[in-house]
Design an enzyme around this catalytic site. Structure first.
Site, short mmCIF file in Angstrom:
data_model
loop_
_atom_site.label_atom_id
_atom_site.label_comp_id
_atom_site.label_asym_id
_atom_site.label_seq_id
_atom_site.Cartn_x
_atom_site.Cartn_y
_atom_site.Cartn_z
N GLU A 4 41.45 -1.11 -11.24
CA GLU A 4 40.69 -0.82 -12.32
C GLU A 4 41.19 -1.28 -13.75
OE1 GLU A 4 37.43 -0.37 -12.06
OE2 GLU A 4 37.51 0.17 -10.03
N CYS A 160 23.24 -10.34 -8.05
CA CYS A 160 22.59 -10.29 -9.46
C CYS A 160 23.45 -10.89 -10.40
CB CYS A 160 22.05 -8.88 -9.70
SG CYS A 160 20.81 -8.79 -11.21
N CYS A 167 18.43 -14.32 -6.28
CA CYS A 167 17.09 -13.62 -5.97
C CYS A 167 16.68 -13.58 -4.77
CB CYS A 167 16.07 -13.77 -7.41
SG CYS A 167 16.72 -13.64 -9.03
N CYS A 170 18.09 -11.37 -2.54
CA CYS A 170 18.35 -9.91 -3.38
C CYS A 170 17.74 -8.83 -2.48
CB CYS A 170 17.79 -9.75 -4.57
SG CYS A 170 18.03 -8.32 -5.36
N CYS A 176 11.95 -5.35 -8.55
CA CYS A 176 12.76 -5.93 -9.79
C CYS A 176 11.61 -6.26 -11.09
CB CYS A 176 13.68 -6.90 -9.58
SG CYS A 176 14.66 -7.85 -11.00
#
Length: 257
Positions: A4, A160, A167, A170, A176
């Site tokens: 992280e 995305c 798309c 997706c 969406c």
DNA sequence: CACTCGTGGAA
DNA sequence: TTTCCAAGAGT
């Protein structure tokens, strides 16, 4: 926690090899804390923003001193560690401990801006209002919430995406708002605009790179010689690096990590 | 809130 | 070639 830190503003592909070497060398917080901060900065390599290495080492030290060498699980304890902000604290608690948190990174912000708001991109700055509106997306069950956090982030990272979102492939395109609206272009001023060439940031990077890639102490003169376009800027940058503790003064006018 | 802090790969 | 930007944090 290590990944992280490394992934804060650095792409996954570049983090991976450095992360592997790092984890082999310092498998635990106590192992990292027992080594020199400068070694952490050196092992950071060219990931960028080397203060993250410094803060990760500092965090390891706190974890050893105050948490028995175990990465704390509570959001507050995580948030109190150096280098751990809202995102990183939530990410560790969620991914590492399976807790229920809103893990709102740049990917998730973009995903929800499109799905819920019908906007190509989220606002430049994250507000409490946006945070409140996204919070309701988090599933009630902790395990489900943790899975949702990973999934929403991956969706943003792999499908995305910012530039050319996929798309057609997706899984949530039917729900969406942005897709339904015909994928309208972002309105308003350009989202960013920062030149890098010639900045103090670039100068600092060059100077630190000289010391990082050297076997031992480097003469101050040799460090400054790495930035010739503006000697005054080099001097200022070196002072900044010393003030930040990323570089230290050694014997006989030398500097070390 | 605005600004600073690295780096390199893809468009 | 230039631009954009990548799992942010601290001041």
């Amino acid at each position: 926690m290590v990944s992280e830190f490394m992934l804060q503003q650095t792409p996954v592909a570049r983090v991976l090899p450095v992360w592997s070497v790092w984890m082999e060398r310092w498998p635990t917080p106590s192992a990292l804390a027992a080594d020199e901060p400068g070694e952490a900065v050196r092992a950071w390599g060219r990931l960028g923003y080397p203060r993250r290495a410094q803060r990760l080492h500092a965090a390891a030290t706190v974890i050893v001193a105050e948490h028995g060498g175990q990465v704390p699980a509570s959001l507050d304890a995580l948030r109190a560690l150096p280098g751990v902000g809202e995102y990183t604290a939530a990410a560790i608690a969620s991914f590492g401990y399976g807790q229920r948190h809103l893990v709102l990174d740049t990917n998730v912000r973009r995903v929800l801006a499109r799905i819920e708001d019908g906007c190509e991109f989220p606002p430049t700055h994250l507000t409490q209002g946006e945070r409140d509106r996204r919070q309701v997306w988090v599933p009630d069950d902790p395990a489900q919430a943790a899975a949702w956090a990973v999934a929403s982030m991956e969706l943003g990272a792999l499908v995305c995406t910012a530039r050319t979102p996929a798309c057609p492939s997706c899984p949530v395109r039917e729900s969406c708002a942005w897709f339904a609206a015909g994928r309208p272009a972002h309105e308003g001023p350009p989202r960013r605009g920062q030149t890098y060439a010639g900045t103090d940031r670039q100068c600092r990077g060059v100077l630190l790179g000289v010391v990082r890639d050297a076997a031992g102490p480097v003469p101050e003169e040799a460090v400054l010689a790495a930035w010739t376009s503006d000697p005054a800027q080099a001097t200022r940058a070196l002072e900044g690096l010393l003030a930040d503790g990323l570089l230290r003064k050694g014997a006989q006018a030398t500097v070390t990590l």
